[in-house]
Design an enzyme around this catalytic site. Structure first.
Site, PDB file in Angstrom:
ATOM      1  N   GLU A 281       6.047 -41.750  24.145  1.00 11.36           N
ATOM      2  CA  GLU A 281       5.080 -41.582  23.047  1.00 11.36           C
ATOM      3  C   GLU A 281       5.724 -41.811  21.673  1.00 11.36           C
ATOM      4  O   GLU A 281       5.758 -40.901  20.832  1.00 11.36           O
ATOM      5  CB  GLU A 281       4.460 -40.180  23.074  1.00 11.36           C
ATOM      6  CG  GLU A 281       3.728 -39.845  24.356  1.00 11.36           C
ATOM      7  CD  GLU A 281       2.995 -38.492  24.304  1.00 11.36           C
ATOM      8  OE1 GLU A 281       3.135 -37.776  23.302  1.00 11.36           O
ATOM      9  OE2 GLU A 281       2.269 -38.191  25.258  1.00 11.36           O
TER      10      GLU A 281
ATOM     11  N   GLU B  85       1.507 -39.270  32.259  1.00  7.58           N
ATOM     12  CA  GLU B  85       1.285 -37.830  32.063  1.00  7.58           C
ATOM     13  C   GLU B  85      -0.207 -37.604  31.949  1.00  7.58           C
ATOM     14  O   GLU B  85      -0.904 -38.359  31.264  1.00  7.58           O
ATOM     15  CB  GLU B  85       1.882 -37.323  30.733  1.00  7.58           C
ATOM     16  CG  GLU B  85       3.351 -37.135  30.705  1.00  7.58           C
ATOM     17  CD  GLU B  85       3.856 -36.684  29.325  1.00  7.58           C
ATOM     18  OE1 GLU B  85       3.106 -36.013  28.576  1.00  7.58           O
ATOM     19  OE2 GLU B  85       4.996 -37.024  29.007  1.00  7.58           O
TER      20      GLU B  85
HETATM   21  C1  BGC Z   1       4.170 -34.753  25.662  1.00  6.45           C
HETATM   22  C2  BGC Z   1       4.788 -33.578  26.366  1.00  6.45           C
HETATM   23  C3  BGC Z   1       4.030 -32.312  26.022  1.00  6.45           C
HETATM   24  C4  BGC Z   1       2.581 -32.490  26.441  1.00  6.45           C
HETATM   25  C5  BGC Z   1       1.705 -31.261  26.277  1.00  6.45           C
HETATM   26  C6  BGC Z   1       2.661 -34.754  25.773  1.00  6.45           C
HETATM   27  O1  BGC Z   1       2.087 -35.499  24.778  1.00  6.45           O
HETATM   28  O2  BGC Z   1       4.736 -35.953  26.137  1.00  6.45           O
HETATM   29  O3  BGC Z   1       6.115 -33.527  25.991  1.00  6.45           O
HETATM   30  O4  BGC Z   1       4.590 -31.166  26.572  1.00  6.45           O
HETATM   31  O5  BGC Z   1       2.055 -33.505  25.652  1.00  6.45           O
HETATM   32  O6  BGC Z   1       1.539 -30.863  24.938  1.00  6.45           O
END
Ligand code: BGC
Length: 479
Positions: A165, A369
């Site tokens: 990101e 993610e």
């Molecule tokens: C990030 C993580 C973070 C998650 C939840 C994502 O955008 O890559 O590092 O913990 O968001 O907030």
């Protein structure tokens, strides 16, 4: 809902990062930008908890990976810690390398595809002192770090990404107060973003020239394409649409165009010129960026953005360029995760897949993610078996998986995987442990782990390669 199935080689996994999980051990590592922020003001962090309280992966990785194996995952992503590997410029920390060898070997032993990222929001203190990615010297140091990682570990890694990101440290740190250096300065934001692009490009160039044909490793980037919508996406003005387009340009395309295609769009260049915030660059650098060729994109997805045209004109370098062109819009009908202030809109997976198909030439991608964390998960504890009954998380994941299936089967995109954020509850930057995201609960008092309902549920999904047809929608389970 659909009756499509995931391909047999689809990657189901979990994602994590170094700073958020490893903990500090006697590695003589340097501190990071997060430790520096904590020392500046610990009240910035929920309950004053900094990244010194983690799930202590360094000591627990064997058992943790075994628990994840029980869930049935076949791929695992985390990041290397630059601060552990290079505690000082040009000073390699052998103990840290040994740790990563052992950690990765254990991933391989569990038959996980290994996905490693070079940088996930953390930089060593000596890079902070140099001014981070605003300073072009950082680019060379980043390349040195990448060269070492590639020489040591690439033969063990399936998917290597440069940054996680990359827009976030820019938006949250140079155009906001949630990351170091906590300033709002458009010119410096653009320079730091450019330094990040260049750092990515030198690594990709080095990898493609020296390693590409020798090893199986694929190289890519992890971004967070989060489509911006004008208001409720039904009733909006031309100006609201323009606001959404500008937000998309800055948030989703500015870095990724360069990192995946080696391009800076005309719209971006003219906007930066108009604002007089073009970065310092050389012709050679632009030529190098042009050669960027990556193998895959990982995109994290949590929430969309809703924006509208600013109601009053905002001017000056102290106003973030995002706010100048697009004002956040709160839609009262949105389904919200109130603990995070994030809207839940799984159908956006289709928009993301379309963007990748059309703007990025249908490059292979995965959802690197996706997940949800809610404050005080304790309220979901089952009083009989004492575990966290997080059906809301199952519903959230299920709805996103349904749209992934739809995009694979109806849009014919090359989506090869899905990673839950995260396996075991972990520290989450300024939110620390406020919102828990794991399939496995971490007990912060005695450092023990316990499967949540979602772990058993996800196992069934992985085994059947189908989504759950009986689960209710997310809004039903939200508190
Ligand atoms: C990030 C993580 C973070 C998650 C939840 C994502 O955008 O890559 O590092 O913990 O968001 O907030």
């Amino acid at each position: 809902m659909n009756s499509y199935k995931f391909p047999s080689n689809f990657l189901f996994g979990v994602a994590n990062s170094a700073e958020q999980s490893e903990g500090k051990k006697d590695f003589k590592e340097s501190s990071t930008n997060w430790n520096i922020l904590y020392d500046k003001d610990k009240n910035l962090f929920y309950n004053q908890v900094g990244s010194f309280i983690t799930n202590d992966t360094i000591n627990n990785y064997k058992n943790d990976l075994l628990m994840l194996k029980e869930i049935g995952i076949n791929s695992y992503r985390t990041s290397f810690s630059w601060a552990k590997i290079f505690p000082k410029p040009n000073h390699i920390n052998k103990e840290a390398l040994t740790f990563y060898h052992n950690y990765i070997d254990q991933m391989i032993k569990n038959k996980f595809k290994v996905m490693m990222c070079l940088n996930h929001f953390d930089i060593p203190d000596w890079v902070v002192e140099m001014g981070g990615f605003e300073n072009k010297k950082t680019v060379n140091y980043f390349l040195d770090y990448a060269k070492l990682i590639i020489a040591e570990f690439a033969h063990k890694i399936d998917y290597l990404s440069t940054f996680n990101e990359p827009i976030v440290p820019i938006q949250a740190g140079y155009l906001g107060m949630h990351h170091w250096p906590q300033i709002v300065d458009n010119k410096r934001a653009v320079q730091a973003a450019y330094g990040t692009i260049l750092s990515h490009s030198v690594v990709v160039d080095y990898f493609n020239k020296n390693w590409k044909n020798k090893i199986k490793t694929q190289i890519g980037i992890i971004v967070n394409i989060s489509p911006a919508l004008p208001k409720d996406n039904i009733n909006f003005s031309i100006d609201d649409k323009k606001a959404a387009d500008t937000y998309n340009l800055l948030h989703n395309y500015a870095l990724l165009d360069a990192m995946a295609k080696g391009e800076f769009s005309e719209e971006l260049i003219s906007l930066l010129k108009k604002e007089n915030i073009l970065p310092e660059y050389t012709k050679e650098e632009i030529e190098l960026i042009k050669t960027n060729k990556i193998d895959f994109i990982g995109t994290n997805y949590y929430n969309p953005f809703r924006v509208c045209a600013p109601s009053i004109p905002l001017e000056g370098n102290g106003v973030s360029i995002f706010n100048k062109y697009a004002q956040p819009y709160l839609w009262d009908k949105a389904i919200m995760n109130k603990s995070r202030g994030w809207e839940i809109l799984p159908e956006m997976i289709l928009n993301i897949a379309t963007i990748i198909k059309e703007r990025y030439n249908n490059i292979p991608f995965y959802i690197s993610e996706n997940g949800i964390g809610i404050e005080n998960e304790e309220k979901f504890r089952n009083q009989q078996n004492k575990s966290i009954d997080d059906k809301y998380r199952c519903a959230f994941i299920n709805e996103h998986l349904n749209f992934i299936l739809k995009s694979i089967h109806e849009l014919n995109v090359n989506c090869f995987g899905y990673h839950v954020w995260t396996g075991i509850d972990c520290w989450s930057w300024m939110n620390a442990y406020k919102n828990r995201y794991g399939l496995i609960e971490l007990n912060l008092t005695d450092n023990t782990r316990k499967f949540k309902t979602s772990a058993f549920w996800f196992k069934k999904i992985i085994e059947s390669k189908e989504t759950d047809k009986n689960i209710l929608t997310i809004s039903h389970y939200l508190p």
